[in-house]
Structures are given as structure tokens and as C-alpha cells.
Design a protein around this motif. Structure first.
Motif, mmCIF file in Angstrom:
data_model
loop_
_atom_site.group_PDB
_atom_site.id
_atom_site.type_symbol
_atom_site.label_atom_id
_atom_site.label_comp_id
_atom_site.label_asym_id
_atom_site.label_seq_id
_atom_site.Cartn_x
_atom_site.Cartn_y
_atom_site.Cartn_z
ATOM 1 N N ALA A 146 -5.784 -7.679 5.551
ATOM 2 C CA ALA A 146 -5.900 -6.238 4.594
ATOM 3 C C ALA A 146 -6.992 -5.314 3.894
ATOM 4 C CB ALA A 146 -5.743 -7.642 3.080
ATOM 5 N N TYR A 147 -6.432 -4.409 3.846
ATOM 6 C CA TYR A 147 -7.865 -3.370 3.673
ATOM 7 C C TYR A 147 -8.594 -3.612 1.996
ATOM 8 C CZ TYR A 147 -7.494 -1.143 7.892
ATOM 9 O OH TYR A 147 -8.403 -0.562 9.519
ATOM 10 N N LEU A 148 -9.283 -2.995 1.609
ATOM 11 C CA LEU A 148 -9.188 -2.690 0.305
ATOM 12 C C LEU A 148 -8.435 -2.570 -0.741
ATOM 13 C CD1 LEU A 148 -11.614 -4.562 -1.900
ATOM 14 C CD2 LEU A 148 -13.171 -2.496 -1.776
ATOM 15 N N ASP A 149 -7.990 -1.656 0.265
ATOM 16 C CA ASP A 149 -7.311 -0.648 -0.945
ATOM 17 C C ASP A 149 -5.675 -0.902 -0.911
ATOM 18 O OD1 ASP A 149 -6.895 0.037 1.572
ATOM 19 O OD2 ASP A 149 -6.898 2.524 2.178
ATOM 20 N N HIS A 150 -5.294 -2.000 -0.242
ATOM 21 C CA HIS A 150 -4.397 -2.373 -0.931
ATOM 22 C C HIS A 150 -4.769 -3.893 -2.714
ATOM 23 C CE1 HIS A 150 -2.145 -2.705 3.121
ATOM 24 N NE2 HIS A 150 -2.597 -2.351 3.420
ATOM 25 N N CYS A 151 -5.772 -3.930 -3.078
ATOM 26 C CA CYS A 151 -6.556 -4.714 -3.638
ATOM 27 C C CYS A 151 -6.114 -5.761 -3.719
ATOM 28 C CB CYS A 151 -5.511 -3.680 -5.312
ATOM 29 S SG CYS A 151 -6.247 -2.353 -5.384
ATOM 30 N N VAL A 152 -7.086 -6.539 -2.961
ATOM 31 C CA VAL A 152 -7.258 -7.920 -1.734
ATOM 32 C C VAL A 152 -7.071 -9.283 -3.760
ATOM 33 C CG1 VAL A 152 -8.223 -9.822 -0.744
ATOM 34 C CG2 VAL A 152 -8.342 -7.069 0.004
ATOM 35 N N HIS A 199 0.985 -1.395 -0.147
ATOM 36 C CA HIS A 199 -0.146 -0.084 -0.415
ATOM 37 C C HIS A 199 0.834 1.179 0.057
ATOM 38 C CE1 HIS A 199 -2.701 3.748 1.773
ATOM 39 N NE2 HIS A 199 -3.566 2.633 1.335
ATOM 40 N N ALA A 200 0.321 2.270 -1.038
ATOM 41 C CA ALA A 200 1.464 3.185 -0.495
ATOM 42 C C ALA A 200 -0.422 4.995 -0.190
ATOM 43 C CB ALA A 200 2.476 3.667 -1.513
ATOM 44 N N PHE A 201 0.137 5.615 -0.589
ATOM 45 C CA PHE A 201 -0.740 6.972 -0.628
ATOM 46 C C PHE A 201 -0.672 7.668 -2.031
ATOM 47 C CE2 PHE A 201 -2.324 6.702 3.844
ATOM 48 C CZ PHE A 201 -3.731 5.874 3.290
ATOM 49 N N ASP A 202 -1.480 8.155 -2.569
ATOM 50 C CA ASP A 202 -0.971 9.383 -3.489
ATOM 51 C C ASP A 202 -0.579 10.853 -3.102
ATOM 52 O OD1 ASP A 202 -3.163 9.811 -2.821
ATOM 53 O OD2 ASP A 202 -4.565 10.263 -4.984
ATOM 54 N N ILE A 204 -1.399 1.333 -5.776
ATOM 55 C CA ILE A 204 -1.573 3.710 -4.776
ATOM 56 C C ILE A 204 -3.169 3.811 -5.128
ATOM 57 C CG2 ILE A 204 -1.568 5.583 -5.418
ATOM 58 C CD1 ILE A 204 1.150 4.058 -5.551
ATOM 59 N N THR A 205 -3.256 4.531 -3.920
ATOM 60 C CA THR A 205 -4.442 4.815 -2.847
ATOM 61 C C THR A 205 -4.084 6.526 -2.958
ATOM 62 O OG1 THR A 205 -5.096 2.788 -1.712
ATOM 63 C CG2 THR A 205 -5.983 4.445 -0.889
ATOM 64 N N SER A 206 -5.916 6.478 -3.670
ATOM 65 C CA SER A 206 -6.376 8.388 -3.500
ATOM 66 C C SER A 206 -6.585 8.480 -1.296
ATOM 67 C CB SER A 206 -7.350 8.796 -3.427
ATOM 68 O OG SER A 206 -7.950 9.808 -3.051
ATOM 69 N N ALA A 207 -6.202 9.260 -1.435
ATOM 70 C CA ALA A 207 -5.995 10.115 -0.349
ATOM 71 C C ALA A 207 -6.978 11.466 0.108
ATOM 72 C CB ALA A 207 -4.546 10.700 0.094
ATOM 73 N N VAL A 208 -7.229 10.949 -0.516
ATOM 74 C CA VAL A 208 -8.992 11.698 -0.584
ATOM 75 C C VAL A 208 -9.240 12.451 0.200
ATOM 76 C CG1 VAL A 208 -10.794 10.274 -1.629
ATOM 77 C CG2 VAL A 208 -10.766 13.470 -2.214
ATOM 78 N N ARG A 209 -9.845 11.263 1.633
ATOM 79 C CA ARG A 209 -10.462 11.875 2.952
ATOM 80 C C ARG A 209 -9.150 12.656 3.217
ATOM 81 N NH1 ARG A 209 -14.946 8.635 3.731
ATOM 82 N NH2 ARG A 209 -15.273 7.010 2.208
ATOM 83 N N TYR A 210 -8.148 12.754 3.512
ATOM 84 C CA TYR A 210 -6.946 13.605 4.085
ATOM 85 C C TYR A 210 -6.952 14.907 3.552
ATOM 86 C CZ TYR A 210 -5.994 8.460 6.057
ATOM 87 O OH TYR A 210 -5.705 8.073 6.650
#
Length: 230
Positions: free
Chosen positions: A136-142, A109-112, A184-190
């Protein structure tokens, strides 16, 4: 074949959906199954333009959409792809090459967005939560072998359905393998709520999950001002 299951709900406001479809739609040995929550923001039009199979499942949560996609999958492997993550381009080949003993896993996992707290969050998510705890969270792509999945594997929760899924798979199949390649995961919430405020909210929600607070209430709290986890 790899079956990629993509649960969508009004995703057109971010740029991840077209990038996912561009990366995986139409590829040989990749079956893309989109399950959509009656989106009304142009998401359905973008899906239609890509030519992939789309299931309409209005008034559904993400767990229900994932289960509907899994039920339609025909590939040897299923990739549960977060709608605001981007699995590596070489994901189909990487998954196909996994040893027979591997039953399920997830990408690293990594953020954008560059920020020390987010870098630490990804490190923790990879090395502690996934490697040690097997969550594993879904943003890891399971990813999981289709024949190893139980019927309707994703628990019907509005939030933390990925945690509950991981616990179910860990009990059934053992700990997951973390692939070194990165999703790569969106950091939109942050970006929207502020890094430290969102991080604090995440911890409060984890405590709420451990305390078995109503998942629908926790999801409403999580979604305030964004409505991304419809």
C-alpha cells in the motif's frame, strides 16, 4: 479513537492541506497529529489556525515525520494520511467498524485527474499491488491498529518508505485489507511533468529501488522541479 498522522512539508501551494484539516480537525474521536518539516510557505499558519497538535521536526524526511507522529498517537487505530490525498469523510467510522481480525489496511485509490493511464494506474494499485502483493502506497492512506505496530515502523528512507513499511507490516501482520471507499490523490506530478513522462519515471525508480540504488539520490531525481517529497 482514530489518530490521524499527517506529515507536512511546504504544502500550502496545493489545496489538499486545508481540505484535510477541515474534514478531520476537531472531530470527536479523531486525534490529528501534524508533523512538519519546518515549512516556510504558510503551511504552519494554516495548521495553527485549525487548532490541531503540530510537532516541528526540521530537516526530516517523511519517514521520520511519520514515525514521530505514530510515537505520539494515542488512538486504537492510526491513519497515516498522505498530505496530498484526501481520505473519505467517513474514514473514522469505517475504521472503527473493522473486524477484530483486521490488523492493517488502506483505502482504495483514485487520482483527481481523468486520464486513461491514471485510471489504469489506480486499478493496478488497488487490485494488483495492494490486493495481491500486499503493498500500500501512502497515498492510499494506510491504517493500522496502534498496538500492532512495531517501534518506529516506517523504515528511514527518503523514497519508497511506504513500500518498505508495507513489506514490514505484511511480514508481521499478514496482507492488508483494502477498504472499498476511495482516497483521492493529487496528480500534481503528472500535470507538471506530463502523464507519460511521469509514469516512465515511476517505473525507472521502481527498478532503482529493486536494484538498491541510494534512496537519497532517487528522491532527488523524483523531486526535480517540484520538491514535494521533502
Amino acid at each position: 479513537m482514530l489518530s490521524l498522522v499527517l506529515p507536512t512539508s511546504n504544502e500550502a501551494g496545493l489545496d489538499y492541506l486545508p481540505r484535510i484539516l477541515e474534514r478531520f480537525a476537531g472531530r470527536e474521536n479523531v486525534e490529528v497529529i501534524v508533523v512538519d518539516n519546518a515549512s516556510h510557505d504558510g503551511t504552519r499558519e494554516r495548521i495553527a489556525d485549525s487548532g490541531v497538535h503540530c510537532i516541528d521536526l526540521p530537516h526530516s524526511n517523511r519517514a521520520q515525520r511519520l514515525n514521530a507522529g505514530i510515537a505520539q498517537a494515542t488512538g486504537d487505530w492510526v491513519l497515516l494520511h498522505h498530505p496530498r490525498s484526501l481520505a473519505p469523510t467517513e474514514a473514522p467510522a469505517l475504521v472503527a467498524a473493522l473486524p477484530e481480525a483486521v490488523r492493517w489496511g488502506a483505502f482504495s485509490h483514485a487520482f483527481d485527474m481523468a486520464h486513461p493511464l491514471l485510471a489504469w494506474t489506480s486499478w493496478y494499485s488497488n487490485h494488483v499491488r495492494l490486493d495481491c502483493a500486499g503493498i500500500a502506497y501512502l497515498d492510499h492512506c494506510v491504517v493500522a491498529r496502534r498496538d500492532a505496530l512495531p517501534h518506529h515502523p516506517v523504515p528511514n528512507l527518503d523514497i519508497f518508505e511506504d513500500t518498505a513499511l508495507s513489506r514490514r507490516l505484511r511480514a508481521r501482520l499478514g496482507k492488508p485489507l483494502r477498504l472499498p471507499q476511495t482516497a483521492i490523490t493529487s496528480a500534481v506530478r503528472y500535470r507538471h511533468n506530463g502523464v507519460w513522462r511521469q509514469a516512465a519515471m515511476n517505473q525507472v525508480l521502481k527498478l532503482g529501488y529493486a536494484a538498491r540504488l541510494p534512496h537519497s539520490w532517487m528522491n532527488r531525481l523524483y523531486e526535480r522541479g517540484l520538491s514535494l517529497n521533502g
